[in-house]
Design an enzyme around this catalytic site. Structure first.
Site, short mmCIF file in Angstrom:
data_model
loop_
_atom_site.label_atom_id
_atom_site.label_comp_id
_atom_site.label_asym_id
_atom_site.label_seq_id
_atom_site.Cartn_x
_atom_site.Cartn_y
_atom_site.Cartn_z
N ASP A 77 -65.42 -27.50 -4.80
CA ASP A 77 -64.10 -27.95 -5.28
C ASP A 77 -63.56 -27.01 -6.36
O ASP A 77 -64.32 -26.41 -7.11
CB ASP A 77 -64.23 -29.37 -5.84
CG ASP A 77 -62.91 -30.08 -5.94
OD1 ASP A 77 -61.92 -29.60 -5.35
OD2 ASP A 77 -62.85 -31.13 -6.61
N GLY A 78 -62.24 -26.91 -6.42
CA GLY A 78 -61.58 -26.19 -7.51
C GLY A 78 -60.99 -24.85 -7.13
O GLY A 78 -60.51 -24.12 -8.01
N ARG A 120 -57.16 -24.82 -8.15
CA ARG A 120 -56.95 -24.80 -9.60
C ARG A 120 -57.39 -23.49 -10.22
O ARG A 120 -56.77 -23.00 -11.17
CB ARG A 120 -57.69 -25.99 -10.24
CG ARG A 120 -56.93 -27.30 -10.11
CD ARG A 120 -57.79 -28.49 -10.46
NE ARG A 120 -58.74 -28.77 -9.38
CZ ARG A 120 -59.77 -29.60 -9.50
NH1 ARG A 120 -60.00 -30.17 -10.67
NH2 ARG A 120 -60.57 -29.82 -8.48
N ARG A 165 -52.70 -20.58 -4.02
CA ARG A 165 -53.90 -21.35 -3.71
C ARG A 165 -54.78 -20.63 -2.69
O ARG A 165 -56.01 -20.69 -2.76
CB ARG A 165 -53.52 -22.73 -3.18
CG ARG A 165 -52.94 -23.67 -4.23
CD ARG A 165 -52.52 -25.00 -3.61
NE ARG A 165 -53.64 -25.65 -2.95
CZ ARG A 165 -54.53 -26.44 -3.57
NH1 ARG A 165 -54.44 -26.64 -4.88
NH2 ARG A 165 -55.50 -27.02 -2.90
N HIS A 201 -59.03 -19.99 -2.23
CA HIS A 201 -59.87 -20.26 -1.06
C HIS A 201 -60.60 -19.00 -0.60
O HIS A 201 -61.77 -19.04 -0.22
CB HIS A 201 -59.02 -20.82 0.07
CG HIS A 201 -58.42 -22.16 -0.22
ND1 HIS A 201 -59.18 -23.23 -0.67
CD2 HIS A 201 -57.14 -22.62 -0.14
CE1 HIS A 201 -58.39 -24.28 -0.84
NE2 HIS A 201 -57.16 -23.94 -0.52
N SER A 209 -62.43 -31.46 5.07
CA SER A 209 -62.61 -32.88 5.35
C SER A 209 -61.56 -33.37 6.35
O SER A 209 -60.54 -32.72 6.60
CB SER A 209 -62.49 -33.69 4.06
OG SER A 209 -61.14 -33.81 3.66
N TRP A 215 -56.35 -32.46 6.43
CA TRP A 215 -55.22 -32.19 7.32
C TRP A 215 -53.90 -32.59 6.69
O TRP A 215 -52.83 -32.18 7.14
CB TRP A 215 -55.40 -32.94 8.65
CG TRP A 215 -56.58 -32.51 9.45
CD1 TRP A 215 -57.74 -33.20 9.63
CD2 TRP A 215 -56.74 -31.28 10.18
NE1 TRP A 215 -58.62 -32.48 10.42
CE2 TRP A 215 -58.02 -31.31 10.79
CE3 TRP A 215 -55.91 -30.17 10.40
CZ2 TRP A 215 -58.50 -30.26 11.58
CZ3 TRP A 215 -56.40 -29.13 11.19
CH2 TRP A 215 -57.66 -29.17 11.76
N ARG A 262 -52.83 -31.70 3.86
CA ARG A 262 -52.33 -30.63 3.01
C ARG A 262 -51.20 -29.88 3.72
O ARG A 262 -51.01 -30.02 4.93
CB ARG A 262 -53.47 -29.66 2.66
CG ARG A 262 -54.54 -30.30 1.80
CD ARG A 262 -55.56 -29.29 1.35
NE ARG A 262 -56.55 -29.90 0.46
CZ ARG A 262 -57.49 -29.23 -0.20
NH1 ARG A 262 -57.55 -27.91 -0.08
NH2 ARG A 262 -58.35 -29.86 -0.98
N LEU A 290 -83.38 -20.65 6.32
CA LEU A 290 -82.45 -21.63 5.78
C LEU A 290 -81.44 -22.07 6.83
O LEU A 290 -80.89 -21.25 7.57
CB LEU A 290 -81.70 -21.02 4.59
CG LEU A 290 -80.53 -21.84 4.03
CD1 LEU A 290 -81.03 -23.02 3.21
CD2 LEU A 290 -79.61 -20.97 3.18
N SER A 300 -65.74 -38.26 -2.48
CA SER A 300 -64.68 -37.81 -1.58
C SER A 300 -65.06 -37.92 -0.10
O SER A 300 -64.86 -36.99 0.67
CB SER A 300 -64.26 -36.37 -1.93
OG SER A 300 -63.73 -36.32 -3.23
#
Length: 254
Positions: A34-35, A38, A47, A51, A79, A83, A85, A145, A210
């Protein structure tokens, strides 16, 4: 190598080979990344720049997790609510898996990382789905992993779908109601073949789940940081691991 890693984790001395400390690295770490927006806004950037920068953090933390022995790393990439957004941002986010895998898949292969996805494929654009499925196929035989992307994922939808499947089996007479238990529910979730997270990390200062892995996180340790995802470093990750190692997990017991 091991000595340097344990030094970063705050250990004054290297544990012996039979020490319990080696067994106390979380097997499965889940992260709510998250973030990004911002972080970009604070720098006067769009923005989308946040990302894109966050994508670089994915590589950094994946390699950090692999180095200390984490077996599963689940990242909340998009998530079912995302959608909502703006269309331009959604379109950009749907291009990120392609960009990330195009650049990093070679290194993921070299590091024996296996790529997986949990989420609902039907709503994803063809170009996004193609990139993800190609990565899943090419890394399927890797034994290191497991990098699990939660893409078009929502926990409430996941649980509702599982409950519907169980209800159908009961209605058909294929399942007795008294046979419904935790194990059965787990088997119907998108994470049926991986263990529940031991540790959840959320960046950016938000203190909520969330709609992320609500069933699976029932007994996970939670660790929150104010650091935005693009700024999240290997040192921050080690800090979370060290905090996890200090906690006693009792699962409701003493």
């Amino acid at each position: 190598m091991i000595k340097r890693l344990w030094a970063k984790l705050g250990k004054a001395t290297l544990p012996s080979a039979d020490s319990e400390a080696f067994d106390n690295v979380p097997r499965h770490v889940a992260i709510i990344m998250d973030g990004n927006g911002r972080w970009a806004k604070n720098r006067g950037l769009p923005r989308m720049a946040g990302h894109h920068s966050g994508m670089k953090t994915v590589k950094r933390i994946t390699m950090a997790a692999e180095r200390i022995g984490v077996k599963y790393l689940t990242l909340y990439a998009f998530s079912t609510e995302n959608w909502k957004r703006p269309r331009a941002e959604v379109d950009f986010l749907m291009k990120l898996p392609e960009q990330f895998l195009e650049v990093e898949l070679k290194d993921l292969m070299a590091n024996n990382v296996q790529v997986r996805m949990m989420g609902y494929r039907e709503d994803l654009p063809p170009h996004t789905l193609k990139a993800v499925e190609e990565a899943i196929e090419r890394t399927a035989k890797n034994t290191g992993l497991v990098l699990n992307f939660a893409l078009n994922y929502g926990s409430r939808k996941e649980m509702l779908e599982a409950i519907k499947e169980i209800a159908i089996d009961v209605k058909r007479g294929e399942l007795a109601p008294e046979a419904i238990d935790d194990r059965l529910m787990h088997s119907r979730l998108l994470t049926s073949d991986i263990p529940d997270p031991d540790l959840l990390i959320r960046t950016s200062g938000e203190l909520r789940l969330s709609n992320f892995m609500l069933w699976q996180l029932a007994y996970s340790e939670l660790w929150f940081t104010d650091v935005y995802w693009p700024e999240f470093t290997e040192e921050h990750f080690h800090e979370a691991i060290q905090e996890y190692r200090r906690r006693a997990r009792r699962y409701g017991g003493l």
